[in-house]
Design a protein around this motif. Structure first.
Motif, PDB file in Angstrom:
ATOM      1  N   LYS A  65       0.630   3.311  -3.018  1.00 48.79           N
ATOM      2  CA  LYS A  65      -0.649   3.941  -3.329  1.00 48.79           C
ATOM      3  C   LYS A  65      -0.810   5.285  -2.618  1.00 48.79           C
ATOM      4  O   LYS A  65      -1.922   5.768  -2.428  1.00 48.79           O
ATOM      5  CB  LYS A  65      -1.794   2.997  -2.958  1.00 48.79           C
ATOM      6  CG  LYS A  65      -1.685   1.629  -3.638  1.00 48.79           C
ATOM      7  CD  LYS A  65      -2.796   0.697  -3.261  1.00 48.79           C
ATOM      8  CE  LYS A  65      -2.546  -0.720  -3.809  1.00 48.79           C
ATOM      9  NZ  LYS A  65      -2.421  -0.756  -5.262  1.00 48.79           N
TER      10      LYS A  65
ATOM     11  N   ARG B 141     -10.716  -0.309  -0.423  1.00 41.79           N
ATOM     12  CA  ARG B 141     -11.163  -0.720   0.913  1.00 41.79           C
ATOM     13  C   ARG B 141     -12.536  -0.112   1.221  1.00 41.79           C
ATOM     14  O   ARG B 141     -13.397  -0.777   1.813  1.00 41.79           O
ATOM     15  CB  ARG B 141     -10.130  -0.295   1.960  1.00 41.79           C
ATOM     16  CG  ARG B 141     -10.477  -0.718   3.384  1.00 41.79           C
ATOM     17  CD  ARG B 141      -9.286  -0.616   4.318  1.00 41.79           C
ATOM     18  NE  ARG B 141      -8.285  -1.628   3.993  1.00 41.79           N
ATOM     19  CZ  ARG B 141      -7.080  -1.365   3.460  1.00 41.79           C
ATOM     20  NH1 ARG B 141      -6.722  -0.108   3.210  1.00 41.79           N
ATOM     21  NH2 ARG B 141      -6.239  -2.335   3.182  1.00 41.79           N
TER      22      ARG B 141
ATOM     23  N   GLU C  97       0.819  -1.218   0.000  1.00 37.41           N
ATOM     24  CA  GLU C  97       0.000   0.000   0.000  1.00 37.41           C
ATOM     25  C   GLU C  97       0.852   1.267   0.000  1.00 37.41           C
ATOM     26  O   GLU C  97       0.346   2.349  -0.309  1.00 37.41           O
ATOM     27  CB  GLU C  97      -0.946  -0.002   1.203  1.00 37.41           C
ATOM     28  CG  GLU C  97      -2.142  -0.914   1.039  1.00 37.41           C
ATOM     29  CD  GLU C  97      -3.273  -0.597   2.000  1.00 37.41           C
ATOM     30  OE1 GLU C  97      -4.437  -0.683   1.581  1.00 37.41           O
ATOM     31  OE2 GLU C  97      -2.990  -0.268   3.173  1.00 37.41           O
TER      32      GLU C  97
ATOM     33  N   GLU D   5      -2.685   3.614   8.748  1.00 41.06           N
ATOM     34  CA  GLU D   5      -1.386   3.030   8.402  1.00 41.06           C
ATOM     35  C   GLU D   5      -0.475   2.981   9.618  1.00 41.06           C
ATOM     36  O   GLU D   5      -0.475   3.883  10.452  1.00 41.06           O
ATOM     37  CB  GLU D   5      -0.723   3.878   7.317  1.00 41.06           C
ATOM     38  CG  GLU D   5       0.695   3.437   6.957  1.00 41.06           C
ATOM     39  CD  GLU D   5       1.463   4.488   6.169  1.00 41.06           C
ATOM     40  OE1 GLU D   5       2.575   4.167   5.709  1.00 41.06           O
ATOM     41  OE2 GLU D   5       0.962   5.634   6.020  1.00 41.06           O
TER      42      GLU D   5
ATOM     43  N   ASP E  36      -6.887   4.359  -0.603  1.00 38.75           N
ATOM     44  CA  ASP E  36      -7.422   2.990  -0.564  1.00 38.75           C
ATOM     45  C   ASP E  36      -8.921   2.963  -0.854  1.00 38.75           C
ATOM     46  O   ASP E  36      -9.725   2.445  -0.066  1.00 38.75           O
ATOM     47  CB  ASP E  36      -7.106   2.326   0.776  1.00 38.75           C
ATOM     48  CG  ASP E  36      -7.651   3.107   1.976  1.00 38.75           C
ATOM     49  OD1 ASP E  36      -7.921   4.316   1.827  1.00 38.75           O
ATOM     50  OD2 ASP E  36      -7.802   2.501   3.049  1.00 38.75           O
TER      51      ASP E  36
ATOM     52  N   LYS F 146      -5.474   6.615   6.531  1.00 40.37           N
ATOM     53  CA  LYS F 146      -5.593   6.441   5.086  1.00 40.37           C
ATOM     54  C   LYS F 146      -6.846   7.182   4.614  1.00 40.37           C
ATOM     55  O   LYS F 146      -7.647   7.665   5.431  1.00 40.37           O
ATOM     56  CB  LYS F 146      -5.677   4.950   4.742  1.00 40.37           C
ATOM     57  CG  LYS F 146      -4.494   4.131   5.262  1.00 40.37           C
ATOM     58  CD  LYS F 146      -4.673   2.639   5.030  1.00 40.37           C
ATOM     59  CE  LYS F 146      -3.591   1.831   5.734  1.00 40.37           C
ATOM     60  NZ  LYS F 146      -3.755   0.361   5.564  1.00 40.37           N
TER      61      LYS F 146
ATOM     62  N   ILE G 229      -2.380   7.200   1.883  1.00 36.20           N
ATOM     63  CA  ILE G 229      -2.714   6.018   1.089  1.00 36.20           C
ATOM     64  C   ILE G 229      -4.132   6.158   0.538  1.00 36.20           C
ATOM     65  O   ILE G 229      -5.091   6.384   1.283  1.00 36.20           O
ATOM     66  CB  ILE G 229      -2.587   4.741   1.938  1.00 36.20           C
ATOM     67  CG1 ILE G 229      -1.110   4.486   2.283  1.00 36.20           C
ATOM     68  CG2 ILE G 229      -3.188   3.536   1.212  1.00 36.20           C
ATOM     69  CD1 ILE G 229      -0.881   3.365   3.270  1.00 36.20           C
TER      70      ILE G 229
END
Length: 468
Positions: free
Chosen positions: A381, A393, A378, A440, A390, A452, A388
């Motif tokens: 990203k 997610r 990650e 994170e 995400d 994140k 991050i």
């Protein structure tokens, strides 16, 4: 399913799931005993991703207050973790004062922050000295676990409302004794079944100890006892043969109905036992066991859901190691995969489980005790600000919550949702390979926490109960 907004009930709770051995670290401090993860780490550190063994955790011990405040700030009202048997008791089965204080401090900190602590007693972390006496294959270790449970209930009963005997009791029989993937790398199905059976007895004995401690006034009147298991709804071909359907029945029986019958009926499914016997697998039963198992009924259940299981009739009776095969994998051509973890993403599976619970176990209350998406690398990203991105997610959790909201609208008795793991943590011999968190953990910056992109989304859902 068309995109729309779903609302979860006002009394539906949101929280985080984690465990002692995956977060605490400090494996040698406070007179903690060695457990199997410490032993494996010391013997073969090369088996662990990037050589990060059990000492890793995620620095929760040092950052406990910070982490609890962070979870509260995300709108979460509860956290499930575990007491480590190897930290609470010494080798003679007596309370280790340093371990007792460790958990008193944790529970007090959670109360101060306004977080309800759910406490699980066992998360794959048997003290090594007990494993060397036979582990779950030895009835004396089963009785030692019941003793440990009794000590925990009587020591912390006024600090904890929600107790659980085991997390994913299906996993150790599979990982340690069937596939041999975990130390000590055994591949013997008869031993695996004996372990699964004895864990079932250990659960029931612990529930018996809980009921006794509550009757004696050691626990809150409003406290509850449960079990947490990972459930995998099985599916097969669209036009299945009788053999395919038999594969579904046995897969469901060993992985799902075994535990559902235990916690709702106080017994094990006879059709599964008969099928094992037909393969020459005799469980280590004793005449008194039916009375022990009868005490295994719980107040509610934790359901860990990550992926379904696709099965079909086995091509052979045994595998190359002589392990009986009740099913072969079926590769569904439409499967959506999390390539990092190798697991299928199938949110509707949670809905199907909810319907199964409602229809086959109508009195059972439950909650989603784990659900999450682990992704590798990650760090690649991150945006220009180091956050991050995400979105995957967010999409994963949103779709699962949508199906869960539908199930609740249709009568499912699901009371809440705990995500694994809101803050990145150490994950067995995968260590930090796959990250699950909304927050994170930066191993190259002294375990520093950074939200994140998904963290803000989680807060909105947890505080509004709206899924959109």
């Amino acid at each position: 399913m068309a995109q729309q907004t779903y609302r979860l009930p006002d009394d539906f709770f949101f929280g985080a799931a984690m465990s002692g051995p995956q977060t605490e670290g400090h494996w040698r401090s406070g007179d903690k005993l060695e457990n199997l993860w410490d032993t494996w780490s010391n013997l073969r550190i090369e088996d662990f991703h990037n050589r990060i063994g059990s000492y890793g955790g995620n620095d929760f011990t040092n950052r406990r207050h910070e982490d609890l405040v962070s979870l509260k700030s995300l709108g979460l009202d509860s956290v499930r973790t575990s007491i480590q048997w190897s930290r609470l008791l010494d080798q003679d089965g007596n309370i280790n004062p340093a371990g007792e204080q460790y958990y008193h401090d944790l529970f007090a900190d959670a109360r101060e922050v306004g977080i309800e602590i759910f406490v699980n007693l066992y998360h794959f972390d048997m003290p090594t000295y007990l494993f060397r006496r036979g582990g779950w294959e030895n009835r004396e270790v089963v009785e030692a676990y019941a003793h440990y449970a009794s000590k925990a209930f009587r020591t912390f009963g006024k600090e904890v409302h929600y107790w659980f005997t085991f997390n994913e009791p299906i996993v150790e029989p599979e990982q340690r004794y069937t596939s041999g993937y975990w130390y000590p790398f055994i591949k013997d199905y008869a031993r695996a079944c004996a372990v699964q059976y004895n864990i079932s007895l250990a659960h029931a004995l612990a529930v018996r100890e809980y009921r006794a401690a509550k009757e004696e006034g050691y626990l809150h009147d409003s406290s509850r006892i449960g079990l947490i298991n990972c459930f995998t709804p099985p599916y097969t071909h669209k036009n299945p043969s009788k053999a395919d359907l038999e594969a579904v029945r046995m897969t469901d029986g060993v992985s799902n109905r075994w535990w559902l019958d235990l916690v709702t009926k106080g017994e094990l499914p006879q059709d599964v036992i008969d099928a094992l016997n037909s393969r020459g697998i005799e469980l280590p039963t004793r005449p008194e066991d039916k009375y022990i198992l009868a005490d295994g009924k719980v107040d509610w259940l934790g359901c860990n859901y990550y992926h379904p299981e696709r099965v079909q009739a086995p091509a052979s009776d045994t595998d190359e190691n002589g392990i009986p095969k009740f099913a072969d994998p079926y590769v569904w051509p439409e499967a959506e995969m999390n390539t990092s973890r190798g697991w299928e993403i199938y949110p509707k599976g949670l809905y199907d489980l909810a319907c199964k619970f409602r229809n086959e176990y109508p009195d059972l209350e439950w909650f989603v005790s784990e659900n999450g998406m682990g992704v590798e690398r990650e760090d690649l990203k991150k945006d220009k600000n180091g956050v991050i991105q995400d979105d995957y997610r967010i999409d994963f959790v949103r779709r699962h919550l949508e199906w869960l909201a539908r199930a609740i609208q249709e009568g499912a008795k699901c009371r809440g949702y705990h995500y694994w793991a809101v803050i990145d943590n150490w994950s067995w011999n995968h260590a930090f390979k796959n990250r699950y968190g909304f927050v994170e953990v930066d191993l190259e910056d002294n375990y520093r926490r950074r939200p994140k992109k998904s963290a803000a989304w989680l807060k909105k859902v947890a505080t509004t109960h709206m899924v959109e």
